[in-house]
Structure formats: C-alpha cells, structure tokens
Design a protein around this motif. Sequence first.
Motif, mmCIF file in Angstrom:
data_model
loop_
_atom_site.group_PDB
_atom_site.id
_atom_site.type_symbol
_atom_site.label_atom_id
_atom_site.label_comp_id
_atom_site.label_asym_id
_atom_site.label_seq_id
_atom_site.Cartn_x
_atom_site.Cartn_y
_atom_site.Cartn_z
ATOM 1 N N VAL A 36 0.803 -1.219 0.000
ATOM 2 C CA VAL A 36 0.000 0.000 0.000
ATOM 3 C C VAL A 36 0.833 1.265 0.000
ATOM 4 N N LYS A 37 2.132 1.136 0.306
ATOM 5 C CA LYS A 37 3.112 2.218 0.171
ATOM 6 C C LYS A 37 2.773 3.448 1.012
ATOM 7 N N VAL A 38 2.458 3.205 2.269
ATOM 8 C CA VAL A 38 2.206 4.254 3.246
ATOM 9 C C VAL A 38 2.809 3.829 4.579
ATOM 10 N N ASP A 39 2.880 4.771 5.516
ATOM 11 C CA ASP A 39 3.260 4.459 6.889
ATOM 12 C C ASP A 39 2.018 4.596 7.756
ATOM 13 N N LEU A 40 2.054 4.004 8.935
ATOM 14 C CA LEU A 40 0.848 3.948 9.751
ATOM 15 C C LEU A 40 1.165 4.153 11.223
ATOM 16 N N GLU A 41 0.257 4.859 11.893
ATOM 17 C CA GLU A 41 0.329 5.039 13.334
ATOM 18 C C GLU A 41 -1.036 4.667 13.927
ATOM 19 N N PRO A 42 -1.114 3.646 14.755
ATOM 20 C CA PRO A 42 -2.410 3.242 15.307
ATOM 21 C C PRO A 42 -2.949 4.278 16.283
ATOM 22 N N VAL A 71 -3.764 6.562 11.795
ATOM 23 C CA VAL A 71 -3.355 7.649 10.914
ATOM 24 C C VAL A 71 -2.415 7.049 9.878
ATOM 25 N N VAL A 72 -2.691 7.290 8.603
ATOM 26 C CA VAL A 72 -1.885 6.754 7.513
ATOM 27 C C VAL A 72 -1.227 7.921 6.791
ATOM 28 N N ARG A 73 0.066 7.793 6.511
ATOM 29 C CA ARG A 73 0.804 8.885 5.884
ATOM 30 C C ARG A 73 1.570 8.397 4.650
ATOM 31 N N ARG A 74 1.523 9.202 3.631
ATOM 32 C CA ARG A 74 2.414 9.040 2.479
ATOM 33 C C ARG A 74 3.498 10.103 2.678
ATOM 34 N N THR A 75 4.652 9.678 3.141
ATOM 35 C CA THR A 75 5.706 10.599 3.561
ATOM 36 C C THR A 75 6.668 10.919 2.410
ATOM 37 N N LYS A 76 7.528 11.915 2.617
ATOM 38 C CA LYS A 76 8.501 12.285 1.590
ATOM 39 C C LYS A 76 9.414 11.123 1.200
ATOM 40 N N PRO A 77 9.950 10.364 2.177
ATOM 41 C CA PRO A 77 10.770 9.211 1.780
ATOM 42 C C PRO A 77 10.004 8.200 0.935
ATOM 43 N N ASP A 81 9.917 7.067 -3.938
ATOM 44 C CA ASP A 81 9.979 5.804 -4.683
ATOM 45 C C ASP A 81 9.556 5.969 -6.145
ATOM 46 N N GLY A 82 9.003 7.147 -6.478
ATOM 47 C CA GLY A 82 8.638 7.425 -7.864
ATOM 48 C C GLY A 82 7.291 6.893 -8.297
ATOM 49 N N ASP A 83 6.556 6.253 -7.401
ATOM 50 C CA ASP A 83 5.232 5.723 -7.725
ATOM 51 C C ASP A 83 4.253 6.893 -7.874
ATOM 52 N N ASP A 84 3.665 7.058 -9.058
ATOM 53 C CA ASP A 84 2.692 8.134 -9.262
ATOM 54 C C ASP A 84 1.286 7.591 -9.510
ATOM 55 N N ASN A 85 1.032 6.349 -9.066
ATOM 56 C CA ASN A 85 -0.304 5.786 -9.219
ATOM 57 C C ASN A 85 -1.334 6.621 -8.472
ATOM 58 N N LEU A 86 -2.583 6.469 -8.886
ATOM 59 C CA LEU A 86 -3.701 7.155 -8.247
ATOM 60 C C LEU A 86 -4.557 6.111 -7.540
ATOM 61 N N ILE A 87 -4.950 6.418 -6.310
ATOM 62 C CA ILE A 87 -5.669 5.459 -5.468
ATOM 63 C C ILE A 87 -7.094 5.958 -5.231
ATOM 64 N N LEU A 88 -8.063 5.213 -5.710
ATOM 65 C CA LEU A 88 -9.459 5.523 -5.443
ATOM 66 C C LEU A 88 -9.856 4.798 -4.167
ATOM 67 N N SER A 89 -10.090 5.575 -3.091
ATOM 68 C CA SER A 89 -10.441 5.009 -1.782
ATOM 69 C C SER A 89 -11.946 5.115 -1.581
ATOM 70 N N ILE A 90 -12.573 3.982 -1.300
ATOM 71 C CA ILE A 90 -14.029 3.913 -1.135
ATOM 72 C C ILE A 90 -14.333 3.446 0.283
ATOM 73 N N ILE A 91 -15.007 4.271 1.042
ATOM 74 C CA ILE A 91 -15.313 3.943 2.436
ATOM 75 C C ILE A 91 -16.598 3.135 2.496
ATOM 76 N N ARG A 92 -16.501 1.910 2.977
ATOM 77 C CA ARG A 92 -17.696 1.077 3.130
ATOM 78 C C ARG A 92 -18.337 1.283 4.494
ATOM 79 N N LYS A 93 -17.483 1.451 5.519
ATOM 80 C CA LYS A 93 -17.972 1.622 6.887
ATOM 81 C C LYS A 93 -16.926 2.406 7.670
ATOM 82 N N GLY A 94 -17.370 3.403 8.427
ATOM 83 C CA GLY A 94 -16.451 4.198 9.224
ATOM 84 C C GLY A 94 -16.290 5.607 8.678
#
Length: 329
Positions: A36-42, A71-77, A81-94
């Motif tokens: 998923v290429k993010v960092d996470l903090e519970p 909390v999910v972060r896409r940080t500078k480091p 990585d050069g990934d420029d994909n686009l992520i469509l996030s769909i909330i089902r619950k919450g």
Amino acid sequence: MAPPTGKTAVLKFSTDDLPARDRITIWREVFARSVVKVDLEPLGEGPFRSESLVRVLPDVMVRSSSASAAVVRRTKPLVADGDDNLILSIIRKGQMFATQGNREVYLDNGGAYLWSNASTGVSRNPTAMDLVTISLTRRSLSAVVADLDSAVMRLVPASSDALRLLVSYVDILQKQTAPMTPDLLAVSATHIQDLAALALGATRDATEAAKVGGLRAARLQALKADIIANIGNPELSLDAIAVRHNISPRYIRTLFNDEQTSFSDFIREQRLRRAYRMLSNPQLIDRNVSAIALECGFGDLSHFNHSFRRRFGATPSDVRTRAQQERAT
C-alpha cells in the motif's frame, strides 16, 4: 500473509496471524511499504488489527480491507519511490479525514476520493473501518478522465450510480476463488477502469466505451446478484427489478439477450439450481418437495416438476431419494 498465487494474483494479509507486540512493525515493513506504500500510526487502546485481500490485475490493484483506527501517511521518503499511481479510496464503513496539498476531504460510511501517490498526504480514520482501494496508473486514468488533476481529492458521493456499480463489481470479483485466465484478468481490469472513470468524470469517448464495457458488465452483475438474493420471491418481476435499479425493462432484456439468455430463463435456471441443491442436502431430508418448490419461488408444483425433470433429467423425488441413499451409506 499469503503471496500471490497462480493466475489469480491474490494476496491475503491479516494481523490476526501475528503476535500483538509485532503487528505494527511487520505491517509497516512487510505490507505497508511494499503493497500500500504508506506508513501507519495506530490510534486508541487495544492491539492494532488489519486484514486485507489484494487482487492484482493488469494496471489495476484492488484491495478490500478492514482496519483499526489509525493515521496513515504518504511521507517524503515514500514519495521518493517514484510511484505516481492514483488510489481511489471507497469507504464502506467508518469515517475518514484525508489531506493532500491544500485539499481536504471527509467521508462517512460511503463515498470515495482519489489520492495521488506522487504527493505527500495524510488520512485519518478515528474508528475501525472497512475500505476498498483501487490503485490505477496515471497513464490509464489520464486517457479516460476529463480533468484528472481536479478529480484528485474531490469527494465522489455515495449516491453516485457509477460508484455503486463499481463497488458491486469489485465485491463480486473479490469473491472469485477459481483461477482467472490472463484474458479474464485483462477484461476485469478494463471494466474497473471504465467504472472508475465514470465515477470521477469520464471523457465523452470513455463514457461511450464504458456503455459497452464496464458499465454494461457491472449492471448485469448487479442485476444477477439482486435476482439471486431474491430468488425465493414468487413476485420477482422484470418491472420490479427495473425500478430497483433505475433502468428500463427493455435495457434489462437487452443485457440478458446479449448473454444468449433471457431474464425469465435466468430466473428459472437459478430457481432450479437452488431447488436441486436443497433436494440434495441431507440436512433437508425432512422438508417435502412442495415446500422446497415454494421456497425457491415456484408457485405451481406441476410447472416445477416439469421444469426440473427437463433441466436435470430426473424428477425432484429421484434427487431426494438419491440424497437419502447417500445419507444411509
């Protein structure tokens, strides 16, 4: 965590398989940064929990997941990585609050937004949530979305017909357990791209293409799922289904005709299959044939018996007797 296997390219990950003290570390190092290429903090008390089913298609990755507050972060480091994909996030619950650049979006039990991996950003879900994310290449979306830059971090409401059909299509795809051929994987990816483009604002050409591609496929799947879910209702009708899906009866007939069948034939086939399964079930031996026929939506027992024998080459009683004999052995 199970790696992708065979032609289905499916990955399963669950923190339930990990010691509580190691969950965050392993999620970050093994799953988050590579998939998923993010960092996470519970957030909050108690052990962190996350479960995901990832399906990899050509130029598309679909992830169905549930997770604890975080909390999910896409940080500078990570952006490096050069990934420029686009992520469509769909909330089902919450709930989810997301920020990227000077744009913000809030989602609550429905809706979606487009996130760019090319930029830093933060998303926060204050409670446990169910989420579907679809990773799409910038190249593929640029060709079909009218104004891609303005679509990033713009709310797609839960009421969007295209979004609803996309979710329905993904749900059925994620339930697929049999291996998928490369051709089927490619077709499924195209259908997802079509529906995502419609939800985000497709170009005129892309809209026309979707009408014979992803939109048509998703509508047909949604219709079939609705029919199967209500197959026991003897009042199930073309007009009722059309009203429920806000499309014309004529269009429904066309969709089924293109599948070399008809609306009524599909209903009869599903009812007969359900009846066969019930008659073959040893746990339902005490239920008589007429009760099963009624439960499967047949109002006329004579019609049921005739249709069943023509379809399976045996009477309902024959199938029931065979099930009883197998139970006795």
